[in-house]
Design an enzyme around this catalytic site. Sequence first.
Site, PDB file in Angstrom:
ATOM      1  N   ARG A 209      12.038  -4.739   4.450  1.00 23.25           N
ATOM      2  CA  ARG A 209      11.524  -3.374   4.237  1.00 23.25           C
ATOM      3  C   ARG A 209      12.307  -2.340   5.049  1.00 23.25           C
ATOM      4  O   ARG A 209      12.593  -2.530   6.217  1.00 23.25           O
ATOM      5  CB  ARG A 209      10.058  -3.377   4.669  1.00 23.25           C
ATOM      6  CG  ARG A 209       9.320  -2.134   4.351  1.00 23.25           C
ATOM      7  CD  ARG A 209       7.861  -2.420   4.204  1.00 23.25           C
ATOM      8  NE  ARG A 209       7.171  -2.594   5.471  1.00 23.25           N
ATOM      9  CZ  ARG A 209       5.852  -2.631   5.571  1.00 23.25           C
ATOM     10  NH1 ARG A 209       5.107  -2.537   4.499  1.00 23.25           N
ATOM     11  NH2 ARG A 209       5.288  -2.796   6.738  1.00 23.25           N
TER      12      ARG A 209
ATOM     13  N   ARG B  18      11.081  -0.665  10.624  1.00 31.37           N
ATOM     14  CA  ARG B  18       9.994  -0.496  11.588  1.00 31.37           C
ATOM     15  C   ARG B  18      10.077  -1.533  12.692  1.00 31.37           C
ATOM     16  O   ARG B  18      10.395  -2.694  12.425  1.00 31.37           O
ATOM     17  CB  ARG B  18       8.649  -0.638  10.875  1.00 31.37           C
ATOM     18  CG  ARG B  18       8.216   0.609  10.184  1.00 31.37           C
ATOM     19  CD  ARG B  18       7.019   0.387   9.311  1.00 31.37           C
ATOM     20  NE  ARG B  18       5.909  -0.300   9.979  1.00 31.37           N
ATOM     21  CZ  ARG B  18       4.701  -0.431   9.440  1.00 31.37           C
ATOM     22  NH1 ARG B  18       4.460   0.072   8.249  1.00 31.37           N
ATOM     23  NH2 ARG B  18       3.761  -1.067  10.094  1.00 31.37           N
TER      24      ARG B  18
ATOM     25  N   LYS C 207       0.826  -1.220   0.000  1.00 27.94           N
ATOM     26  CA  LYS C 207       0.000   0.000   0.000  1.00 27.94           C
ATOM     27  C   LYS C 207       0.860   1.270   0.000  1.00 27.94           C
ATOM     28  O   LYS C 207       0.628   2.191  -0.763  1.00 27.94           O
ATOM     29  CB  LYS C 207      -0.933   0.030   1.218  1.00 27.94           C
ATOM     30  CG  LYS C 207      -1.892  -1.143   1.303  1.00 27.94           C
ATOM     31  CD  LYS C 207      -2.850  -1.007   2.470  1.00 27.94           C
ATOM     32  CE  LYS C 207      -2.193  -1.041   3.838  1.00 27.94           C
ATOM     33  NZ  LYS C 207      -1.582  -2.332   4.188  1.00 27.94           N
TER      34      LYS C 207
ATOM     35  N   ARG D 262      -0.342  -9.137  13.184  1.00 18.51           N
ATOM     36  CA  ARG D 262      -0.913  -8.116  12.286  1.00 18.51           C
ATOM     37  C   ARG D 262      -1.776  -8.755  11.194  1.00 18.51           C
ATOM     38  O   ARG D 262      -2.805  -8.212  10.810  1.00 18.51           O
ATOM     39  CB  ARG D 262       0.218  -7.268  11.668  1.00 18.51           C
ATOM     40  CG  ARG D 262       0.848  -6.327  12.694  1.00 18.51           C
ATOM     41  CD  ARG D 262       2.213  -5.831  12.267  1.00 18.51           C
ATOM     42  NE  ARG D 262       2.172  -4.962  11.115  1.00 18.51           N
ATOM     43  CZ  ARG D 262       3.219  -4.735  10.315  1.00 18.51           C
ATOM     44  NH1 ARG D 262       4.366  -5.339  10.546  1.00 18.51           N
ATOM     45  NH2 ARG D 262       3.107  -3.929   9.309  1.00 18.51           N
TER      46      ARG D 262
ATOM     47  N   ARG E 165      -9.824   0.639   9.479  1.00 17.95           N
ATOM     48  CA  ARG E 165      -9.422  -0.743   9.755  1.00 17.95           C
ATOM     49  C   ARG E 165     -10.492  -1.505  10.534  1.00 17.95           C
ATOM     50  O   ARG E 165     -10.287  -2.680  10.830  1.00 17.95           O
ATOM     51  CB  ARG E 165      -8.125  -0.743  10.582  1.00 17.95           C
ATOM     52  CG  ARG E 165      -6.851  -0.720   9.738  1.00 17.95           C
ATOM     53  CD  ARG E 165      -5.697  -0.462  10.676  1.00 17.95           C
ATOM     54  NE  ARG E 165      -4.501  -1.185  10.345  1.00 17.95           N
ATOM     55  CZ  ARG E 165      -3.401  -0.614   9.841  1.00 17.95           C
ATOM     56  NH1 ARG E 165      -3.393   0.667   9.580  1.00 17.95           N
ATOM     57  NH2 ARG E 165      -2.321  -1.326   9.620  1.00 17.95           N
TER      58      ARG E 165
HETATM   59  P1  AMP Z   1       0.654   0.554   9.301  1.00 18.48           P
HETATM   60  O1  AMP Z   1       1.848   1.431   9.085  1.00 18.48           O
HETATM   61  O2  AMP Z   1      -0.546   0.974   8.503  1.00 18.48           O
HETATM   62  O3  AMP Z   1       0.973  -0.912   9.138  1.00 18.48           O
HETATM   63  O4  AMP Z   1       0.238   0.752  10.836  1.00 18.48           O
HETATM   64  C1  AMP Z   1       1.131   0.424  11.882  1.00 18.48           C
HETATM   65  C2  AMP Z   1       0.373   0.288  13.180  1.00 18.48           C
HETATM   66  O5  AMP Z   1      -0.261   1.530  13.510  1.00 18.48           O
HETATM   67  C3  AMP Z   1      -0.772  -0.726  13.184  1.00 18.48           C
HETATM   68  O6  AMP Z   1      -0.327  -2.052  13.401  1.00 18.48           O
HETATM   69  C4  AMP Z   1      -1.622  -0.202  14.333  1.00 18.48           C
HETATM   70  O7  AMP Z   1      -1.051  -0.509  15.592  1.00 18.48           O
HETATM   71  C5  AMP Z   1      -1.515   1.310  14.142  1.00 18.48           C
HETATM   72  N1  AMP Z   1      -2.581   1.825  13.251  1.00 18.48           N
HETATM   73  C6  AMP Z   1      -2.424   2.424  12.037  1.00 18.48           C
HETATM   74  N2  AMP Z   1      -3.596   2.775  11.511  1.00 18.48           N
HETATM   75  C7  AMP Z   1      -4.546   2.374  12.400  1.00 18.48           C
HETATM   76  C8  AMP Z   1      -5.960   2.432  12.419  1.00 18.48           C
HETATM   77  N3  AMP Z   1      -6.664   2.949  11.395  1.00 18.48           N
HETATM   78  N4  AMP Z   1      -6.604   1.915  13.509  1.00 18.48           N
HETATM   79  C9  AMP Z   1      -5.916   1.405  14.535  1.00 18.48           C
HETATM   80  N5  AMP Z   1      -4.584   1.296  14.585  1.00 18.48           N
HETATM   81  C10 AMP Z   1      -3.886   1.778  13.529  1.00 18.48           C
END
Ligand code: AMP
Length: 224
Positions: free
Chosen positions: A130, A163, A13, A174, A91
């Site tokens: 990554r 990360r 994404k 996840r 989400r």
């Molecule tokens: P991402 O970079 O999108 O993989 O997000 C990393 C982490 O941020 C996720 O595993 C969640 O802990 C938190 N996070 C990001 N977006 C959301 C969301 N819309 N709702 C809840 N937690 C989020």
Amino acid sequence: MNILLLGAPGAGKGTQAELLQKKHGWTWLSTGDMLRRLAGQMTPEKAHIERLCAIMAEGRLIPDYLMVMLLEEELQRPCYEKGFILDGFPRTDTQVWQLEKMLSEKDKKLDAVILLTVDEKAVLARIEGRRSCPKCRAGYHLTTQPPKKKGVCDKCGTALMQREDDTAKTLTRRLEVFRIQTAPILPHYKRGDLLTEISGTRSVQQVFAEIEKALRAIKKKRKT
Ligand code: AMP
């Protein structure tokens, strides 16, 4: 256009959002990046942010009320007026209807929802390799998209980062969170005839070409 990118962790994404932003000038809004930036600004007065970091490091979701509050505030910024690419939100079901409410209050809507599908077995290799630039957000991969100089961003020379949640252990959580909490929102967008499913397993450029094709078709359909 206002685009929503959906997909399990490692589906690509962020990579595709970066390309769409560069080509069309729509602003890429990654809620994960937004949270990581917030975590980086931590001061003793903001000790509650420590709890957020722990939730993210475990691969669980931040509570809806907080995410909605943060997103609502972020979307006030004028840079989103010319179109946006939403990556990482919504989400959950609650986030879906809260987003709709937020957008309709601004007389806006989503023009397209792109679901990037990916084989869960392929995701681990993608995630472990990554790397990203904490300054300009450029994304890299140790084997498929390495920087010219090891560990350094090609664009701005900043040291690349991995990360904290890009580990095999956290990935399992996840992926499970995606299956249980996020995948159930897909039928909503299917019903609204907004969802286009694209395989994210091919090369970055092939996936990008597919997304562009889908967006052109949506634009054409809107005109007729
Ligand atoms: P991402 O970079 O999108 O993989 O997000 C990393 C982490 O941020 C996720 O595993 C969640 O802990 C938190 N996070 C990001 N977006 C959301 C969301 N819309 N709702 C809840 N937690 C989020």
